[in-house]
Write a protein that holds these residues in place. Structure first.
Motif, PDB file in Angstrom:
ATOM      1  N   VAL A   1       0.854  -1.188   0.000  1.00  0.00           N
ATOM      2  CA  VAL A   1       0.000   0.000   0.000  1.00  0.00           C
ATOM      3  C   VAL A   1       0.887   1.235   0.000  1.00  0.00           C
ATOM      4  O   VAL A   1       1.832   1.332   0.785  1.00  0.00           O
ATOM      5  CB  VAL A   1      -0.932   0.023   1.232  1.00  0.00           C
ATOM      6  CG1 VAL A   1      -1.806   1.277   1.220  1.00  0.00           C
ATOM      7  CG2 VAL A   1      -1.803  -1.232   1.271  1.00  0.00           C
ATOM      8  N   THR A   2       0.596   2.170  -0.894  1.00  0.00           N
ATOM      9  CA  THR A   2       1.311   3.436  -0.958  1.00  0.00           C
ATOM     10  C   THR A   2       0.317   4.555  -0.701  1.00  0.00           C
ATOM     11  O   THR A   2      -0.710   4.652  -1.382  1.00  0.00           O
ATOM     12  CB  THR A   2       1.981   3.638  -2.327  1.00  0.00           C
ATOM     13  OG1 THR A   2       2.873   2.545  -2.577  1.00  0.00           O
ATOM     14  CG2 THR A   2       2.758   4.944  -2.363  1.00  0.00           C
ATOM     15  N   GLU A   3       0.613   5.399   0.281  1.00  0.00           N
ATOM     16  CA  GLU A   3      -0.278   6.495   0.627  1.00  0.00           C
ATOM     17  C   GLU A   3       0.051   7.735  -0.201  1.00  0.00           C
ATOM     18  O   GLU A   3       1.044   7.768  -0.921  1.00  0.00           O
ATOM     19  CB  GLU A   3      -0.160   6.780   2.130  1.00  0.00           C
ATOM     20  CG  GLU A   3      -0.575   5.570   2.972  1.00  0.00           C
ATOM     21  CD  GLU A   3      -0.326   5.765   4.451  1.00  0.00           C
ATOM     22  OE1 GLU A   3       0.131   6.866   4.842  1.00  0.00           O
ATOM     23  OE2 GLU A   3      -0.568   4.819   5.225  1.00  0.00           O
ATOM     24  N   ARG A   4      -0.797   8.755  -0.084  1.00  0.00           N
ATOM     25  CA  ARG A   4      -0.617   9.964  -0.895  1.00  0.00           C
ATOM     26  C   ARG A   4       0.754  10.615  -0.671  1.00  0.00           C
ATOM     27  O   ARG A   4       1.331  11.195  -1.582  1.00  0.00           O
ATOM     28  CB  ARG A   4      -1.706  10.993  -0.562  1.00  0.00           C
ATOM     29  CG  ARG A   4      -3.119  10.581  -0.949  1.00  0.00           C
ATOM     30  CD  ARG A   4      -4.085  11.720  -0.655  1.00  0.00           C
ATOM     31  NE  ARG A   4      -5.465  11.326  -0.803  1.00  0.00           N
ATOM     32  CZ  ARG A   4      -6.224  10.858   0.188  1.00  0.00           C
ATOM     33  NH1 ARG A   4      -5.696  10.724   1.399  1.00  0.00           N
ATOM     34  NH2 ARG A   4      -7.470  10.528  -0.015  1.00  0.00           N
ATOM     35  N   ASN A   5       1.252  10.509   0.553  1.00  0.00           N
ATOM     36  CA  ASN A   5       2.534  11.133   0.876  1.00  0.00           C
ATOM     37  C   ASN A   5       3.732  10.282   0.482  1.00  0.00           C
ATOM     38  O   ASN A   5       4.878  10.625   0.780  1.00  0.00           O
ATOM     39  CB  ASN A   5       2.601  11.452   2.371  1.00  0.00           C
ATOM     40  CG  ASN A   5       2.500  10.202   3.251  1.00  0.00           C
ATOM     41  OD1 ASN A   5       2.492   9.077   2.745  1.00  0.00           O
ATOM     42  ND2 ASN A   5       2.410  10.402   4.557  1.00  0.00           N
TER      43      ASN A   5
ATOM     44  N   ARG B   1       4.367   7.258   1.569  1.00  0.00           N
ATOM     45  CA  ARG B   1       4.681   6.245   2.576  1.00  0.00           C
ATOM     46  C   ARG B   1       4.159   4.889   2.112  1.00  0.00           C
ATOM     47  O   ARG B   1       3.047   4.780   1.599  1.00  0.00           O
ATOM     48  CB  ARG B   1       4.059   6.596   3.914  1.00  0.00           C
ATOM     49  CG  ARG B   1       4.463   5.629   5.030  1.00  0.00           C
ATOM     50  CD  ARG B   1       3.710   5.927   6.310  1.00  0.00           C
ATOM     51  NE  ARG B   1       4.190   5.061   7.382  1.00  0.00           N
ATOM     52  CZ  ARG B   1       3.537   4.874   8.506  1.00  0.00           C
ATOM     53  NH1 ARG B   1       2.367   5.464   8.714  1.00  0.00           N
ATOM     54  NH2 ARG B   1       4.035   4.091   9.453  1.00  0.00           N
ATOM     55  N   THR B   2       4.983   3.866   2.276  1.00  0.00           N
ATOM     56  CA  THR B   2       4.590   2.533   1.826  1.00  0.00           C
ATOM     57  C   THR B   2       4.508   1.577   3.007  1.00  0.00           C
ATOM     58  O   THR B   2       5.247   1.710   3.997  1.00  0.00           O
ATOM     59  CB  THR B   2       5.594   1.965   0.805  1.00  0.00           C
ATOM     60  OG1 THR B   2       6.858   1.774   1.442  1.00  0.00           O
ATOM     61  CG2 THR B   2       5.747   2.894  -0.383  1.00  0.00           C
ATOM     62  N   ARG B   3       3.609   0.619   2.878  1.00  0.00           N
ATOM     63  CA  ARG B   3       3.482  -0.442   3.871  1.00  0.00           C
ATOM     64  C   ARG B   3       3.371  -1.775   3.141  1.00  0.00           C
ATOM     65  O   ARG B   3       2.718  -1.863   2.100  1.00  0.00           O
ATOM     66  CB  ARG B   3       2.247  -0.246   4.758  1.00  0.00           C
ATOM     67  CG  ARG B   3       2.353   0.909   5.753  1.00  0.00           C
ATOM     68  CD  ARG B   3       1.088   1.001   6.610  1.00  0.00           C
ATOM     69  NE  ARG B   3       1.172   2.075   7.578  1.00  0.00           N
ATOM     70  CZ  ARG B   3       1.629   1.937   8.821  1.00  0.00           C
ATOM     71  NH1 ARG B   3       2.047   0.747   9.223  1.00  0.00           N
ATOM     72  NH2 ARG B   3       1.662   2.959   9.649  1.00  0.00           N
TER      73      ARG B   3
ATOM     74  N   ASN C   1       2.577  -0.892  -7.777  1.00  0.00           N
ATOM     75  CA  ASN C   1       2.132   0.422  -7.304  1.00  0.00           C
ATOM     76  C   ASN C   1       2.946   1.537  -7.946  1.00  0.00           C
ATOM     77  O   ASN C   1       2.409   2.572  -8.359  1.00  0.00           O
ATOM     78  CB  ASN C   1       2.268   0.503  -5.783  1.00  0.00           C
ATOM     79  CG  ASN C   1       1.202  -0.293  -5.046  1.00  0.00           C
ATOM     80  OD1 ASN C   1       0.198  -0.688  -5.627  1.00  0.00           O
ATOM     81  ND2 ASN C   1       1.438  -0.543  -3.762  1.00  0.00           N
TER      82      ASN C   1
ATOM     83  N   ARG D   1      -3.257   7.433  -4.145  1.00  0.00           N
ATOM     84  CA  ARG D   1      -3.256   6.249  -3.283  1.00  0.00           C
ATOM     85  C   ARG D   1      -3.108   5.012  -4.162  1.00  0.00           C
ATOM     86  O   ARG D   1      -3.725   4.927  -5.222  1.00  0.00           O
ATOM     87  CB  ARG D   1      -4.565   6.152  -2.500  1.00  0.00           C
ATOM     88  CG  ARG D   1      -4.783   7.245  -1.471  1.00  0.00           C
ATOM     89  CD  ARG D   1      -6.221   7.271  -0.993  1.00  0.00           C
ATOM     90  NE  ARG D   1      -7.121   7.760  -2.036  1.00  0.00           N
ATOM     91  CZ  ARG D   1      -8.442   7.565  -2.031  1.00  0.00           C
ATOM     92  NH1 ARG D   1      -9.003   6.847  -1.083  1.00  0.00           N
ATOM     93  NH2 ARG D   1      -9.182   8.062  -2.999  1.00  0.00           N
TER      94      ARG D   1
ATOM     95  N   LEU E   1      -7.558   1.177  -0.150  1.00  0.00           N
ATOM     96  CA  LEU E   1      -7.616   2.482  -0.809  1.00  0.00           C
ATOM     97  C   LEU E   1      -8.548   3.468  -0.128  1.00  0.00           C
ATOM     98  O   LEU E   1      -8.411   4.681  -0.333  1.00  0.00           O
ATOM     99  CB  LEU E   1      -8.042   2.287  -2.276  1.00  0.00           C
ATOM    100  CG  LEU E   1      -7.022   1.576  -3.166  1.00  0.00           C
ATOM    101  CD1 LEU E   1      -7.622   1.276  -4.530  1.00  0.00           C
ATOM    102  CD2 LEU E   1      -5.750   2.401  -3.321  1.00  0.00           C
TER     103      LEU E   1
ATOM    104  N   ARG F   1      -9.254   3.431   3.383  1.00  0.00           N
ATOM    105  CA  ARG F   1      -9.061   3.597   4.831  1.00  0.00           C
ATOM    106  C   ARG F   1      -8.605   5.014   5.155  1.00  0.00           C
ATOM    107  O   ARG F   1      -7.935   5.679   4.377  1.00  0.00           O
ATOM    108  CB  ARG F   1      -8.062   2.565   5.350  1.00  0.00           C
ATOM    109  CG  ARG F   1      -6.665   2.726   4.796  1.00  0.00           C
ATOM    110  CD  ARG F   1      -5.753   1.658   5.317  1.00  0.00           C
ATOM    111  NE  ARG F   1      -4.382   1.928   4.869  1.00  0.00           N
ATOM    112  CZ  ARG F   1      -3.316   1.599   5.544  1.00  0.00           C
ATOM    113  NH1 ARG F   1      -3.425   0.964   6.687  1.00  0.00           N
ATOM    114  NH2 ARG F   1      -2.116   1.864   5.081  1.00  0.00           N
TER     115      ARG F   1
END
Length: 342
Positions: free
Chosen positions: A39-43, A45-47, A244, A313, A340, A342
């Protein structure tokens, strides 16, 4: 860039987040052998997440029909370079090749190949045994199999998913460039984006190079197969994080000129599902509003789903079995929505 890793063995004092719970449910409730997500967030950051035994974080998987996006991008790059006409007929590039009952390359455009509106019959159901028995098939072999069947409809009059379209798209790339499709994907997409864990397997390569979970087909280990039957339609190997990165770059306009990206995102509706199919790219509705763009893929051993939103996202999730039952696939798609939204 911060990277978080959550697994089923994480400390019991930390309640798993919604993505981890979704993956845990796929393993514990739906019975898939393993699951992994990126998962990659808008900023930025990846998880990375895993569930199930022996599933490496961000491991390589066979991405199946997600490869159609890569093939479509190369074709559209060639359109942007003036080397391929999107509304030119297939016959222009592959004279005399596309013939069968109700099938004629003089009537089918390149656009109709990429959008699955050509009416060309599907070959995939006829090659499952070849894949599982590790038989090598040339692209022309796949066309011979497909053209034993009659066309599904006249070109441009309806929509039906068929990997045959992408075998022909791959052959057009090779004819126009004079180079192998895998080389073109590597040169035009993989290397420029730094997708270090993504590749198009060479002929005869049945392995997965880097750390990876085992793929299963009805509980059989089918990790090592000959993927040639998927070729331009689904032969590639990648990771959730690379997918991603690819999709984020694609939607940001880093791979295609604006005109070609707009064409790729112009969709036809898929029934009443709310989803649409563009040129190798699908849009799907989100429960939190808006849509996400991606594709998804199935190949013996693995099923993947995911995509990216217009605001950046991104999420991709893979399970280590194909085909899972219908409920598992639905829950996999819901897990993407969870990631996507959360």
């Amino acid at each position: 860039m911060a990277t978080g890793v959550l697994t089923p063995s994480a400390s019991a004092t930390a309640r798993p987040d919604t993505v981890q719970r979704a993956l845990n449910a796929l393993v514990q409730t739906d019975g898939v052998p393993g699951a992994l997500a990126g998962v990659t967030e808008r900023n930025g950051r990846t998880r990375s997440y895993t569930a199930g035994p022996d599933v490496p974080r961000d491991g390589q998987v066979r991405i199946g029909s997600n490869a159609k996006m890569f093939t479509a991008v190369v074709v559209l790059q060639l359109v942007g370079e003036g080397k391929v006409g999107l509304d030119a007929k297939v016959e222009t590039y592959l004279p005399g090749l596309v013939r069968g009952e109700g099938i004629d390359g003089r009537d089918i455009s390149v656009r109709e190949l990429l959008q699955h509106t050509s009416g060309l019959p599907e070959y995939e159901a006829d090659v499952t045994d070849d894949i599982l028995q590790r038989r090598y098939l040339e692209p022309r072999d796949l066309l011979d199999i497909a053209f034993r069947h009659k066309s599904d409809f006249s070109p441009g009059t309806s929509w039906a998913y068929s990997s045959t379209n992408y075998v022909l798209a791959g052959l057009i790339v090779q004819k126009v460039t004079g180079r192998p499709l895998g080389e073109q994907i590597d040169k035009r997409i993989i290397q420029p984006l730094g997708l270090r864990h993504t590749y198009f397997p060479a002929p005869g390569d049945m392995t997965i190079r880097e750390p990876h979970p085992k793929g299963h087909d009805q509980r059989r280990d089918v990790t090592e197969i000959d993927p040639s039957a998927a070729w331009a339609a689904g032969q590639m190997i990648s990771t959730n994080s690379d997918l991603n990165r690819f999709l984020t770059a694609l939607l940001a306009g880093r791979l295609l000129p604006p005109a070609q990206l707009a064409q790729m995102r112009t969709t036809v509706p898929l029934g009443d599902t709310g989803a649409g199919y563009g040129l190798g790219l699908m849009s799907r509705p989100l429960s939190c509003g808006g849509v996400y763009w991606g594709h998804g893929g199935d190949i013996p051993g693995f099923e993947t789903r995911g995509g990216v939103t217009d605001d950046g996202r991104a999420a991709n999730i893979a399970v280590t079995v194909s085909p899972p039952d219908g409920a598992a696939t639905k829950h996999l798609e819901q897990a993407v929505d969870t990631a996507l939204c959360r």
